[in-house]
Design an enzyme around this catalytic site. Structure first.
Site, PDB file in Angstrom:
ATOM      1  N   TYR A 101     -16.453   5.495   8.446  1.00  0.00           N
ATOM      2  CA  TYR A 101     -14.843   4.930   8.489  1.00  0.00           C
ATOM      3  C   TYR A 101     -14.168   5.460   9.706  1.00  0.00           C
ATOM      4  CZ  TYR A 101      -9.937   5.974   7.518  1.00  0.00           C
ATOM      5  OH  TYR A 101      -8.555   5.926   7.331  1.00  0.00           O
ATOM      6  N   TYR A 124      -9.274  -0.499   5.458  1.00  0.00           N
ATOM      7  CA  TYR A 124     -10.659   0.053   4.285  1.00  0.00           C
ATOM      8  C   TYR A 124     -11.027   1.431   4.370  1.00  0.00           C
ATOM      9  CZ  TYR A 124     -14.853  -0.509   1.977  1.00  0.00           C
ATOM     10  OH  TYR A 124     -16.020  -0.431   0.844  1.00  0.00           O
ATOM     11  N   GLY A 146       0.932  -1.131   0.213  1.00  0.00           N
ATOM     12  CA  GLY A 146      -0.074  -0.264  -0.139  1.00  0.00           C
ATOM     13  C   GLY A 146       0.853   1.306   0.199  1.00  0.00           C
ATOM     14  N   GLN A 147       0.136   2.476  -0.147  1.00  0.00           N
ATOM     15  CA  GLN A 147       0.898   3.340   0.017  1.00  0.00           C
ATOM     16  C   GLN A 147       1.906   3.823   1.259  1.00  0.00           C
ATOM     17  OE1 GLN A 147      -0.292   8.240  -1.660  1.00  0.00           O
ATOM     18  NE2 GLN A 147      -1.591   7.079  -0.007  1.00  0.00           N
ATOM     19  N   ASP A 207      -6.142 -12.102   3.466  1.00  0.00           N
ATOM     20  CA  ASP A 207      -7.169 -11.265   3.469  1.00  0.00           C
ATOM     21  C   ASP A 207      -7.882 -11.210   4.934  1.00  0.00           C
ATOM     22  OD1 ASP A 207      -9.638  -9.721   3.072  1.00  0.00           O
ATOM     23  OD2 ASP A 207     -10.188 -11.228   1.774  1.00  0.00           O
ATOM     24  N   THR A 240      -6.672   7.558  12.226  1.00  0.00           N
ATOM     25  CA  THR A 240      -6.903   8.544  11.309  1.00  0.00           C
ATOM     26  C   THR A 240      -7.387   9.880  12.004  1.00  0.00           C
ATOM     27  OG1 THR A 240      -8.592   9.427   9.556  1.00  0.00           O
ATOM     28  CG2 THR A 240      -9.148   7.440  11.072  1.00  0.00           C
ATOM     29  N   ASP A 241      -7.161  10.849  11.655  1.00  0.00           N
ATOM     30  CA  ASP A 241      -7.821  12.098  12.063  1.00  0.00           C
ATOM     31  C   ASP A 241      -9.276  12.236  11.985  1.00  0.00           C
ATOM     32  OD1 ASP A 241      -7.618  12.275   9.222  1.00  0.00           O
ATOM     33  OD2 ASP A 241      -7.350  14.450   9.216  1.00  0.00           O
TER      34      ASP A 241
END
Length: 295
Positions: free
Chosen positions: A127, A63, A11-12, A37, A103-104
């Site tokens: 999310y 995700y 991934g990134q 997975d 995440t923020d």
């Protein structure tokens, strides 16, 4: 020599962590979706046990299609909450350190000062809720963990499933010549994934043991419109860039109006560069890869 498992290695973010740690005296085991997975949460424990002893697990799986998560909440919770829970359980059993990223978007954006790790989470979308749940599950099942909250990522590998990243999307749109409308009332901190990867190397190499949650984002703040403008400025691109309020750019998922993260806690170990400097480094690295025939 430390043995480290890296989930989501292509991934990134995972790509940069893989690149950075490959130069260090560690045994890095990169793992991909074809290997595991994580949506199949019942397979996580057995699969990781089969790999044998390891000192640390770095989880870059996520995700992260924010709007899509609204329609596929079950998948969002499987990947972002239940999978990390299973990883934390196994790490708790074996004594391995767990490194995880959120995440923020766990915050509601009502603040007007950068969020600290101790601030109450109150996500606005599926999310964010799923990522916040993952944080709680990890803390409930393991003591030796690092959770890094990150923000608005851009990296040379591009975001899996998103067709690149915001930087490359803006440059592609500018090449088309049409007006580009970007929201100017959502404030965040763009973050180069390479800077996060180097932070992880610092924590691994130095054997940091102050476990818990850390904010890890580019210093400074800007709107998405400001970010786009800086992309064009640094590349010398002329574009018809137009600001638009988020109310005029409807999305399925609500997003926080302000989600800047305070990196003060992280600064005891590493200082993150200002996002504009990080963007310059991104372009320099990308140009170097292009020149040498890299990715």
């Amino acid at each position: 020599m430390k043995r480290i498992l890296l989930l989501g290695a292509n991934g990134q973010l995972g790509s940069d962590i893989r690149s950075v740690l490959s130069d260090d005296p560690v045994e890095l085991v990169p793992l991909y979706r074809r290997d595991l997975d994580v949506e199949r949460t019942d397979r996580i424990g057995p699969f990781l046990r089969e790999l044998g002893p390891f000192d640390a697990l770095i989880n870059c799986t996520s995700y992260h299609k924010t709007d899509e998560c609204e329609d596929y909440a079950e998948k969002a919770f499987a990947v972002n909450a239940l999978a990390p829970r299973e990883m934390a359980r196994l790490c708790g059993e074996t004594g391995a350190v767990m490194i995880h990223f959120t995440t923020d978007y766990v915050f509601d954006g009502r603040s007007r000062t950068p969020y600290r790790e101790t601030d109450r989470t109150s996500p606005l979308n599926v999310y964010g809720v799923s990522k916040a749940a993952g944080e709680h599950f990890i803390a409930a099942h393991h003591d030796r963990y690092f959770i890094f909250r990150v923000s608005s990522l851009f990296g040379t590998a591009g975001a899996s499933g998103k067709g690149g990243n915001f930087v490359e999307t803006m440059l592609r749109l500018a090449g088309g010549g049409a007006p580009i409308r970007v929201v100017d009332d959502q404030i965040m901190s763009p973050t180069h994934t390479l800077d996060i990867a180097e932070t992880i190397r610092t924590f691994v190499a130095d054997g940091v043991s102050d476990y818990g949650i850390y904010h890890c984002s580019g210093e400074g703040e800007c709107s998405w419109h400001d970010f786009a403008a800086e992309v064009f400025r640094q590349r010398g691109v002329t574009a018809d860039l137009q600001p638009v309020p988020s109310s005029g750019y409807k999305t399925k998922a609500s997003r926080p109006a302000y989600s800047v993260l305070d990196n003060s806690k992280l600064c005891a170990f590493r200082t993150m560069p200002h996002w504009t400097e990080a963007l310059r480094r991104y372009f320099a690295r990308k140009d170097g890869l292009t020149t040498t025939g890299g990715g």
